[in-house]
Design a protein around this motif. Structure first.
Motif, PDB file in Angstrom:
ATOM      1  N   ILE A  51       0.716 -10.111  -3.660  1.00 34.59           N
ATOM      2  CA  ILE A  51       1.920 -10.909  -3.394  1.00 34.59           C
ATOM      3  C   ILE A  51       2.106 -11.077  -1.892  1.00 34.59           C
ATOM      4  O   ILE A  51       1.583 -10.304  -1.095  1.00 34.59           O
ATOM      5  CB  ILE A  51       3.196 -10.278  -4.009  1.00 34.59           C
ATOM      6  CG1 ILE A  51       3.459  -8.875  -3.456  1.00 34.59           C
ATOM      7  CG2 ILE A  51       3.116 -10.269  -5.521  1.00 34.59           C
ATOM      8  CD1 ILE A  51       4.793  -8.275  -3.876  1.00 34.59           C
ATOM      9  N   ASP A  52       2.856 -12.121  -1.531  1.00 33.93           N
ATOM     10  CA  ASP A  52       3.320 -12.324  -0.164  1.00 33.93           C
ATOM     11  C   ASP A  52       4.811 -12.028  -0.161  1.00 33.93           C
ATOM     12  O   ASP A  52       5.535 -12.479  -1.051  1.00 33.93           O
ATOM     13  CB  ASP A  52       3.105 -13.770   0.287  1.00 33.93           C
ATOM     14  CG  ASP A  52       1.631 -14.145   0.393  1.00 33.93           C
ATOM     15  OD1 ASP A  52       0.812 -13.234   0.608  1.00 33.93           O
ATOM     16  OD2 ASP A  52       1.315 -15.338   0.276  1.00 33.93           O
ATOM     17  N   LEU A  53       5.255 -11.279   0.840  1.00 36.19           N
ATOM     18  CA  LEU A  53       6.671 -10.942   0.967  1.00 36.19           C
ATOM     19  C   LEU A  53       7.196 -11.503   2.280  1.00 36.19           C
ATOM     20  O   LEU A  53       6.464 -11.574   3.269  1.00 36.19           O
ATOM     21  CB  LEU A  53       6.868  -9.424   0.973  1.00 36.19           C
ATOM     22  CG  LEU A  53       6.590  -8.692  -0.329  1.00 36.19           C
ATOM     23  CD1 LEU A  53       6.378  -7.215  -0.084  1.00 36.19           C
ATOM     24  CD2 LEU A  53       7.742  -8.893  -1.290  1.00 36.19           C
ATOM     25  N   SER A  54       8.470 -11.874   2.305  1.00 40.46           N
ATOM     26  CA  SER A  54       9.082 -12.301   3.559  1.00 40.46           C
ATOM     27  C   SER A  54      10.546 -11.871   3.582  1.00 40.46           C
ATOM     28  O   SER A  54      11.187 -11.724   2.545  1.00 40.46           O
ATOM     29  CB  SER A  54       8.954 -13.813   3.745  1.00 40.46           C
ATOM     30  OG  SER A  54       9.657 -14.481   2.726  1.00 40.46           O
ATOM     31  N   LEU A  55      11.008 -11.667   4.799  1.00 40.32           N
ATOM     32  CA  LEU A  55      12.410 -11.317   5.045  1.00 40.32           C
ATOM     33  C   LEU A  55      12.750 -11.859   6.418  1.00 40.32           C
ATOM     34  O   LEU A  55      12.161 -11.423   7.416  1.00 40.32           O
ATOM     35  CB  LEU A  55      12.618  -9.801   5.001  1.00 40.32           C
ATOM     36  CG  LEU A  55      14.012  -9.307   5.377  1.00 40.32           C
ATOM     37  CD1 LEU A  55      15.060  -9.891   4.449  1.00 40.32           C
ATOM     38  CD2 LEU A  55      14.073  -7.796   5.325  1.00 40.32           C
ATOM     39  N   LYS A  56      13.646 -12.818   6.442  1.00 36.77           N
ATOM     40  CA  LYS A  56      13.966 -13.522   7.688  1.00 36.77           C
ATOM     41  C   LYS A  56      12.670 -14.117   8.239  1.00 36.77           C
ATOM     42  O   LYS A  56      11.967 -14.804   7.540  1.00 36.77           O
ATOM     43  CB  LYS A  56      14.637 -12.575   8.688  1.00 36.77           C
ATOM     44  CG  LYS A  56      15.965 -12.032   8.220  1.00 36.77           C
ATOM     45  CD  LYS A  56      17.019 -13.076   8.387  1.00 36.77           C
ATOM     46  CE  LYS A  56      18.376 -12.560   7.985  1.00 36.77           C
ATOM     47  NZ  LYS A  56      19.326 -13.623   7.855  1.00 36.77           N
ATOM     48  N   VAL A  57      12.320 -13.797   9.480  1.00 40.68           N
ATOM     49  CA  VAL A  57      11.096 -14.354  10.067  1.00 40.68           C
ATOM     50  C   VAL A  57       9.896 -13.432   9.878  1.00 40.68           C
ATOM     51  O   VAL A  57       8.772 -13.788  10.202  1.00 40.68           O
ATOM     52  CB  VAL A  57      11.283 -14.644  11.576  1.00 40.68           C
ATOM     53  CG1 VAL A  57      12.310 -15.742  11.776  1.00 40.68           C
ATOM     54  CG2 VAL A  57      11.670 -13.390  12.336  1.00 40.68           C
ATOM     55  N   GLN A  58      10.107 -12.235   9.348  1.00 37.29           N
ATOM     56  CA  GLN A  58       9.001 -11.300   9.141  1.00 37.29           C
ATOM     57  C   GLN A  58       8.277 -11.623   7.836  1.00 37.29           C
ATOM     58  O   GLN A  58       8.896 -11.972   6.847  1.00 37.29           O
ATOM     59  CB  GLN A  58       9.515  -9.865   9.105  1.00 37.29           C
ATOM     60  CG  GLN A  58      10.181  -9.425  10.391  1.00 37.29           C
ATOM     61  CD  GLN A  58      10.568  -7.967  10.328  1.00 37.29           C
ATOM     62  OE1 GLN A  58       9.735  -7.113  10.096  1.00 37.29           O
ATOM     63  NE2 GLN A  58      11.846  -7.679  10.535  1.00 37.29           N
ATOM     64  N   PRO A  64      -1.724  -6.078  -1.726  1.00 31.44           N
ATOM     65  CA  PRO A  64      -2.438  -5.876  -2.997  1.00 31.44           C
ATOM     66  C   PRO A  64      -1.596  -5.131  -4.031  1.00 31.44           C
ATOM     67  O   PRO A  64      -0.609  -4.467  -3.694  1.00 31.44           O
ATOM     68  CB  PRO A  64      -3.656  -5.029  -2.588  1.00 31.44           C
ATOM     69  CG  PRO A  64      -3.798  -5.242  -1.122  1.00 31.44           C
ATOM     70  CD  PRO A  64      -2.405  -5.452  -0.602  1.00 31.44           C
ATOM     71  N   ALA A  65      -2.002  -5.229  -5.278  1.00 31.68           N
ATOM     72  CA  ALA A  65      -1.304  -4.548  -6.371  1.00 31.68           C
ATOM     73  C   ALA A  65      -1.268  -3.050  -6.111  1.00 31.68           C
ATOM     74  O   ALA A  65      -2.241  -2.467  -5.645  1.00 31.68           O
ATOM     75  CB  ALA A  65      -2.009  -4.834  -7.690  1.00 31.68           C
ATOM     76  N   SER A  66      -0.108  -2.449  -6.380  1.00 30.84           N
ATOM     77  CA  SER A  66       0.128  -1.006  -6.236  1.00 30.84           C
ATOM     78  C   SER A  66       0.040  -0.500  -4.800  1.00 30.84           C
ATOM     79  O   SER A  66      -0.036   0.700  -4.580  1.00 30.84           O
ATOM     80  CB  SER A  66      -0.832  -0.190  -7.107  1.00 30.84           C
ATOM     81  OG  SER A  66      -0.681  -0.572  -8.443  1.00 30.84           O
ATOM     82  N   LYS A  67       0.036  -1.391  -3.814  1.00 30.54           N
ATOM     83  CA  LYS A  67       0.022  -0.972  -2.406  1.00 30.54           C
ATOM     84  C   LYS A  67       1.423  -1.160  -1.838  1.00 30.54           C
ATOM     85  O   LYS A  67       2.261  -1.847  -2.401  1.00 30.54           O
ATOM     86  CB  LYS A  67      -0.984  -1.794  -1.600  1.00 30.54           C
ATOM     87  CG  LYS A  67      -2.423  -1.587  -2.008  1.00 30.54           C
ATOM     88  CD  LYS A  67      -2.993  -0.313  -1.413  1.00 30.54           C
ATOM     89  CE  LYS A  67      -4.446  -0.146  -1.762  1.00 30.54           C
ATOM     90  NZ  LYS A  67      -5.367  -0.793  -0.856  1.00 30.54           N
ATOM     91  N   GLN A  68       1.660  -0.553  -0.676  1.00 31.83           N
ATOM     92  CA  GLN A  68       2.967  -0.685  -0.051  1.00 31.83           C
ATOM     93  C   GLN A  68       2.848  -1.124   1.397  1.00 31.83           C
ATOM     94  O   GLN A  68       1.799  -1.006   2.006  1.00 31.83           O
ATOM     95  CB  GLN A  68       3.758   0.610  -0.167  1.00 31.83           C
ATOM     96  CG  GLN A  68       3.095   1.832   0.378  1.00 31.83           C
ATOM     97  CD  GLN A  68       3.877   3.095   0.026  1.00 31.83           C
ATOM     98  OE1 GLN A  68       4.935   3.042  -0.584  1.00 31.83           O
ATOM     99  NE2 GLN A  68       3.357   4.226   0.418  1.00 31.83           N
ATOM    100  N   SER A  69       3.947  -1.647   1.914  1.00 28.92           N
ATOM    101  CA  SER A  69       4.041  -2.066   3.298  1.00 28.92           C
ATOM    102  C   SER A  69       5.469  -1.791   3.765  1.00 28.92           C
ATOM    103  O   SER A  69       6.291  -1.313   2.983  1.00 28.92           O
ATOM    104  CB  SER A  69       3.689  -3.547   3.447  1.00 28.92           C
ATOM    105  OG  SER A  69       3.665  -3.898   4.813  1.00 28.92           O
ATOM    106  N   VAL A  70       5.751  -2.112   5.025  1.00 27.89           N
ATOM    107  CA  VAL A  70       7.082  -1.803   5.559  1.00 27.89           C
ATOM    108  C   VAL A  70       7.611  -2.933   6.427  1.00 27.89           C
ATOM    109  O   VAL A  70       6.848  -3.670   7.042  1.00 27.89           O
ATOM    110  CB  VAL A  70       7.070  -0.497   6.402  1.00 27.89           C
ATOM    111  CG1 VAL A  70       6.730   0.699   5.552  1.00 27.89           C
ATOM    112  CG2 VAL A  70       6.133  -0.589   7.585  1.00 27.89           C
ATOM    113  N   PHE A  71       8.921  -3.054   6.443  1.00 26.59           N
ATOM    114  CA  PHE A  71       9.639  -3.793   7.470  1.00 26.59           C
ATOM    115  C   PHE A  71      10.374  -2.733   8.283  1.00 26.59           C
ATOM    116  O   PHE A  71      10.973  -1.823   7.714  1.00 26.59           O
ATOM    117  CB  PHE A  71      10.676  -4.755   6.872  1.00 26.59           C
ATOM    118  CG  PHE A  71      10.089  -5.955   6.175  1.00 26.59           C
ATOM    119  CD1 PHE A  71       9.184  -6.792   6.804  1.00 26.59           C
ATOM    120  CD2 PHE A  71      10.480  -6.266   4.884  1.00 26.59           C
ATOM    121  CE1 PHE A  71       8.666  -7.909   6.162  1.00 26.59           C
ATOM    122  CE2 PHE A  71       9.979  -7.383   4.234  1.00 26.59           C
ATOM    123  CZ  PHE A  71       9.070  -8.205   4.870  1.00 26.59           C
TER     124      PHE A  71
END
Length: 183
Positions: A51-58, A64-71
């Motif tokens: 998936i692609d995620l966005s929040l404001k301009v970030q 990938p599936a079952s992976k994580q990221s951070v803002f």
């Protein structure tokens, strides 16, 4: 009067259930951590596809599936309304890139970590990615850092330093390439 209140509550619950006001088919889950003067919004892909995620301009591309990221936000800049502003969609422009090796050099005495990402094949693909380091002291999270990068050549060295004392780290790499769309 009690019966009327019970009927109203039951009616509200039924409306909520049948109007879709509850989260259904979510692509991600999240949790928030407050560390020093930062707020870290940790997002995990709970779908079976990237998936692609966005929040404001970030933006976070191709998680990938079952992976994580951070803002990561400064504490005084973070607003609770951000939870409702997270946008997620299936990733169509990018795909995971898995042909790489990772070497880590950790110097706990200096509280630093160097990571070298190397392509295992000598191809010309330009890789995009992020490396996230979670720093732990006595099993408690004390710092999180994120580094976005473009890997144009054969290798990329990324260095992380933490002013907080730590005795363990967890590193997550998400590396992807732009899809070639044949027409």
């Amino acid at each position: 009067m009690k019966k009327l209140i019970i009927k109203i509550c039951a009616f509200i619950i039924l409306i909520t259930l049948f109007t879709g006001c509850h989260p259904q088919n979510k692509l991600y889950s999240f949790e928030t951590k407050k560390i020093d003067d930062q707020v870290i919004l940790i997002l995990k892909n709970i779908s079976k596809e990237p998936i692609d995620l966005s929040l404001k301009v970030q933006k976070i591309k191709c998680l990938p599936a079952s992976k994580q990221s951070v803002f990561i936000f400064k504490k005084n800049e973070f607003k609770d309304a951000y939870y409702d502003e997270i946008k997620a969609k299936g990733s169509t422009q990018y795909q995971e890139y898995n042909n790489f090796d990772i070497d880590r050099i950790t110097d706990i005495s200096l509280q630093q970590l160097n990571e070298c990402i190397k392509k295992t094949k000598n191809d010309k693909k330009k890789c995009y990615g992020e490396a996230i380091v979670f720093f732990y002291q006595n099993k408690d999270l004390v710092d999180i850092q994120k580094h976005d990068f473009i890997l144009k050549g054969k290798e990329k060295v990324i260095a992380f330093e933490s002013s907080n004392g730590w005795d363990d780290t967890k590193v997550i790499e998400n590396i992807y390439v732009k899809k070639i769309i044949c027409t």
